[in-house]
Design a protein around this motif. Sequence first.
Motif, short mmCIF file in Angstrom:
data_model
loop_
_atom_site.label_atom_id
_atom_site.label_comp_id
_atom_site.label_asym_id
_atom_site.label_seq_id
_atom_site.Cartn_x
_atom_site.Cartn_y
_atom_site.Cartn_z
N GLY A 6 0.83 -1.20 0.00
CA GLY A 6 0.00 0.00 0.00
C GLY A 6 0.87 1.25 0.00
N ALA A 7 0.71 2.07 -1.04
CA ALA A 7 1.47 3.32 -1.15
C ALA A 7 0.65 4.40 -0.48
CB ALA A 7 1.73 3.64 -2.61
N ASP A 37 -1.39 -0.60 -4.13
CA ASP A 37 -2.64 0.12 -3.89
C ASP A 37 -2.33 1.57 -3.52
OD1 ASP A 37 -5.52 0.35 -3.25
OD2 ASP A 37 -4.75 0.73 -1.23
N ARG A 166 -10.36 -4.76 6.38
CA ARG A 166 -9.30 -5.17 7.32
C ARG A 166 -9.52 -6.60 7.83
NH1 ARG A 166 -8.34 -1.01 11.01
NH2 ARG A 166 -9.29 0.31 9.44
N ALA A 192 -4.41 -4.19 6.66
CA ALA A 192 -3.99 -4.16 8.08
C ALA A 192 -3.60 -5.54 8.61
CB ALA A 192 -5.09 -3.54 8.94
N PRO A 193 -2.87 -6.37 7.85
CA PRO A 193 -2.55 -7.73 8.32
C PRO A 193 -1.73 -7.73 9.60
CG PRO A 193 -1.15 -7.15 6.45
CD PRO A 193 -2.21 -6.07 6.57
N ALA A 195 -2.08 -5.64 12.02
CA ALA A 195 -2.78 -4.80 13.00
C ALA A 195 -2.00 -3.49 13.13
CB ALA A 195 -2.93 -5.51 14.34
N GLN A 196 -1.48 -3.06 12.00
CA GLN A 196 -0.71 -1.82 11.88
C GLN A 196 0.46 -1.75 12.87
OE1 GLN A 196 -3.97 1.08 11.87
NE2 GLN A 196 -4.08 0.80 9.65
N GLY A 197 0.97 -2.92 13.23
CA GLY A 197 2.16 -2.96 14.09
C GLY A 197 1.90 -2.44 15.50
N ARG A 217 -1.86 7.80 14.82
CA ARG A 217 -2.97 7.18 14.09
C ARG A 217 -3.69 6.14 14.96
NH1 ARG A 217 -1.90 3.40 8.87
NH2 ARG A 217 -0.62 2.36 10.42
N ARG A 221 -7.45 6.81 15.85
CA ARG A 221 -8.42 6.05 15.05
C ARG A 221 -8.84 4.72 15.65
NH1 ARG A 221 -6.85 5.99 8.89
NH2 ARG A 221 -6.45 8.18 8.50
N ALA A 244 5.74 -10.38 13.41
CA ALA A 244 5.24 -10.10 12.05
C ALA A 244 4.98 -11.40 11.29
CB ALA A 244 6.25 -9.23 11.29
N LEU A 261 -2.60 -6.75 1.72
CA LEU A 261 -1.88 -5.48 1.54
C LEU A 261 -1.21 -5.04 2.83
CD1 LEU A 261 -4.26 -3.03 -0.38
CD2 LEU A 261 -2.17 -4.11 -1.24
N THR A 265 7.81 1.73 6.09
CA THR A 265 8.81 2.73 5.73
C THR A 265 10.22 2.14 5.92
OG1 THR A 265 8.71 3.55 8.01
CG2 THR A 265 7.40 4.74 6.36
N ARG A 266 10.30 0.85 6.29
CA ARG A 266 11.61 0.25 6.56
C ARG A 266 11.79 -1.00 5.70
NH1 ARG A 266 9.87 2.19 11.96
NH2 ARG A 266 11.64 3.01 13.11
N GLU A 272 10.98 -8.81 6.43
CA GLU A 272 10.50 -9.71 7.46
C GLU A 272 9.06 -10.15 7.17
OE1 GLU A 272 11.29 -9.84 12.10
OE2 GLU A 272 9.86 -8.26 11.63
N1 NAP Z 1 -5.86 0.37 7.40
C1 NAP Z 1 -6.62 1.22 6.74
O1 NAP Z 1 -7.38 2.03 7.32
C2 NAP Z 1 -6.62 1.20 5.23
C3 NAP Z 1 -7.71 1.73 4.56
C4 NAP Z 1 -7.73 1.65 3.16
C5 NAP Z 1 -6.68 1.07 2.50
N2 NAP Z 1 -5.61 0.56 3.17
C6 NAP Z 1 -4.52 -0.06 2.42
O2 NAP Z 1 -3.92 -1.10 3.15
C7 NAP Z 1 -2.48 -0.90 3.16
C8 NAP Z 1 -1.93 -1.57 4.38
O3 NAP Z 1 -1.83 -0.65 5.46
P1 NAP Z 1 -1.96 -0.96 6.99
O4 NAP Z 1 -1.33 0.17 7.72
O5 NAP Z 1 -3.35 -1.26 7.29
O6 NAP Z 1 -1.01 -2.27 7.09
P2 NAP Z 1 -0.29 -3.17 8.19
O7 NAP Z 1 0.54 -4.06 7.35
O8 NAP Z 1 -1.22 -3.79 9.16
O9 NAP Z 1 0.62 -2.17 9.05
C9 NAP Z 1 1.65 -1.41 8.55
C10 NAP Z 1 2.42 -0.87 9.77
O10 NAP Z 1 3.12 -1.95 10.37
C11 NAP Z 1 4.50 -1.60 10.54
N3 NAP Z 1 5.32 -2.76 10.18
C12 NAP Z 1 5.54 -3.26 8.94
N4 NAP Z 1 6.35 -4.35 8.99
C13 NAP Z 1 6.65 -4.51 10.30
C14 NAP Z 1 7.48 -5.45 10.98
N5 NAP Z 1 8.13 -6.41 10.32
N6 NAP Z 1 7.58 -5.34 12.32
C15 NAP Z 1 6.94 -4.36 12.99
N7 NAP Z 1 6.15 -3.43 12.39
C16 NAP Z 1 6.01 -3.51 11.05
C17 NAP Z 1 4.77 -0.45 9.61
O11 NAP Z 1 5.70 0.42 10.24
P3 NAP Z 1 7.16 0.71 9.61
O12 NAP Z 1 6.95 1.81 8.63
O13 NAP Z 1 7.98 1.08 10.78
O14 NAP Z 1 7.63 -0.58 8.96
C18 NAP Z 1 3.40 0.20 9.42
O15 NAP Z 1 3.22 1.24 10.35
C19 NAP Z 1 -2.37 0.61 3.12
O16 NAP Z 1 -1.12 1.03 2.71
C20 NAP Z 1 -3.46 0.96 2.13
O17 NAP Z 1 -2.99 0.79 0.81
C21 NAP Z 1 -5.57 0.61 4.54
#
Ligand code: NAP
Length: 295
Positions: A6-7, A37, A166, A192-193, A195-197, A217, A221, A244, A261, A265-266, A272
Motif C-alpha cells: 500500500g502506497a 494500492d 481489514r 492491516a494484516p 494490526a498496523q504494528g 494514528r 483512530r 510479524a 496489503l 517505511t523500513r 520480514e
Molecule cells: N488500514 C486502513 O485504514 C486502510 C484503509 C484503506 C486502505 N488501506 C490499504 O492497506 C495498506 C496496508 O496498510 P496498513 O497500515 O493497514 O497495514 P499493516 O501491514 O497492518 O501495518 C503497517 C504498519 O506496520 C508496521 N510494520 C511493517 N512491517 C513490520 C514489521 N516487520 N515489524 C513491525 N512493524 C512492522 C509499519 O511500520 P514501519 O513503517 O515502521 O515498517 C506500518 O506502520 C495501506 O497502505 C493501504 O494501501 C488501509
Amino acid sequence: MELGFGATGAWAAGWFDESRAEEVLRTALTRGITHFDTAGFYADGRADERLARALQRLAPGGAVYGRQLTVSTKIGKRIGPDGRLVRDFSEHAIRDAVERHTTLFGGHRPDIVYLHGPDEKERHGSLPLLQRLKADGLIGAIGECQDGPGLAEAVCTDGIDVVMARYHFLNTSHREAFRTAKRNGKKVISIAPLAQGMWRRGIFIPKRLSDVWGLARALIRDPKTLLAAQKSGWIRRVDGWPPAHLAMGFVRMNEAIDVVLTTSTRPYHLEEVADGFARDLPREIAALLSVHGAQ
Ligand SMILES: NC(=O)c1ccc[n+]([C@@H]2O[C@H](COP(=O)([O-])OP(=O)(O)OC[C@H]3O[C@@H](n4cnc5c(N)ncnc54)[C@H](OP(=O)(O)O)[C@@H]3O)[C@@H](O)[C@H]2O)c1
C-alpha cells in the motif's frame, strides 16, 4: 494468495524522504510484490504521484522481471481547494480520478478503482458510470473498500468485482463477509494484516517521525485495537517466530483472501513480512492466535 504493498500513510508523507520510500519499493519488487494500492487523495495527493515516479524508474512499462504490475486507486474523496478532504462520488470526480491515475502512470489505466466507503446511494449512483468505464476499457475492475455493515452489502452487490477490508489476528469480524464475497465470485483484498504494528514493544517511545505518525494514528483512530495489541505481548515471545511472521501466518490461513496489503517505511520490516508470508504457521500456534489473540 499474494502479498501487495500500500502506497500510503507514512511511506507517502512529504516528510518521509523520497529516496527512502523508493528503497522500500525496490525491496517490494525484489520480493516479488506486483500488486500496489494507492489513491489520488492519500497524503495530500502525494501518494500516487510518489508511487508513479518510483515505478517509472524501477518498473518501466508497468512490468518487472517480466511480470505485469497491478495498480489500484480509489474514488469517493478528493482534495478540496482549501486542502481538506471532500466526500465526492460525482461523475466529474470519478472521471477526474481515473484520468489522473492514467496520466500519472504513463497511460496505464487503473487496474482496480475502489469506491471508498460509500453508502448505499453513493454505491448505486456510481456503479453505472464505473461499469461504462470498465466496458470502454478505461478501468480494469470495480472495487469497494469498506468496514462492517457496508462490507456485507458490497459483497452481495452485482457489479462489484473486488472488495477490500481489514483482517488480522485481533479483528476477524469480516471473516464471514469475505466468505460470502468468494461465494459470489469476488476478489478479496485484506488490509492491516499486521494490526498496523500496534503490538510493537517500543510503540510508546517512537524513534522516528514515522513511528510518531503510527502512534498518533493508533491513538486517534483505533485505541481499542491498540489496547488489545499491547495486551497480546505473548506474540513477542514465541521462539523462532517474530510477531510479524505470526501476524502474516494468521492472515494466510484465511483461504478467501486473494491479496494481503501491507505497508512500511523500513525495507528490513518489509523483508520480514515477506519472509513471514512464505511460512506456514504450526497448528498449535495458529490455534493460540485464533483463540487468544488479545491475551
Ligand atoms: N488500514 C486502513 O485504514 C486502510 C484503509 C484503506 C486502505 N488501506 C490499504 O492497506 C495498506 C496496508 O496498510 P496498513 O497500515 O493497514 O497495514 P499493516 O501491514 O497492518 O501495518 C503497517 C504498519 O506496520 C508496521 N510494520 C511493517 N512491517 C513490520 C514489521 N516487520 N515489524 C513491525 N512493524 C512492522 C509499519 O511500520 P514501519 O513503517 O515502521 O515498517 C506500518 O506502520 C495501506 O497502505 C493501504 O494501501 C488501509
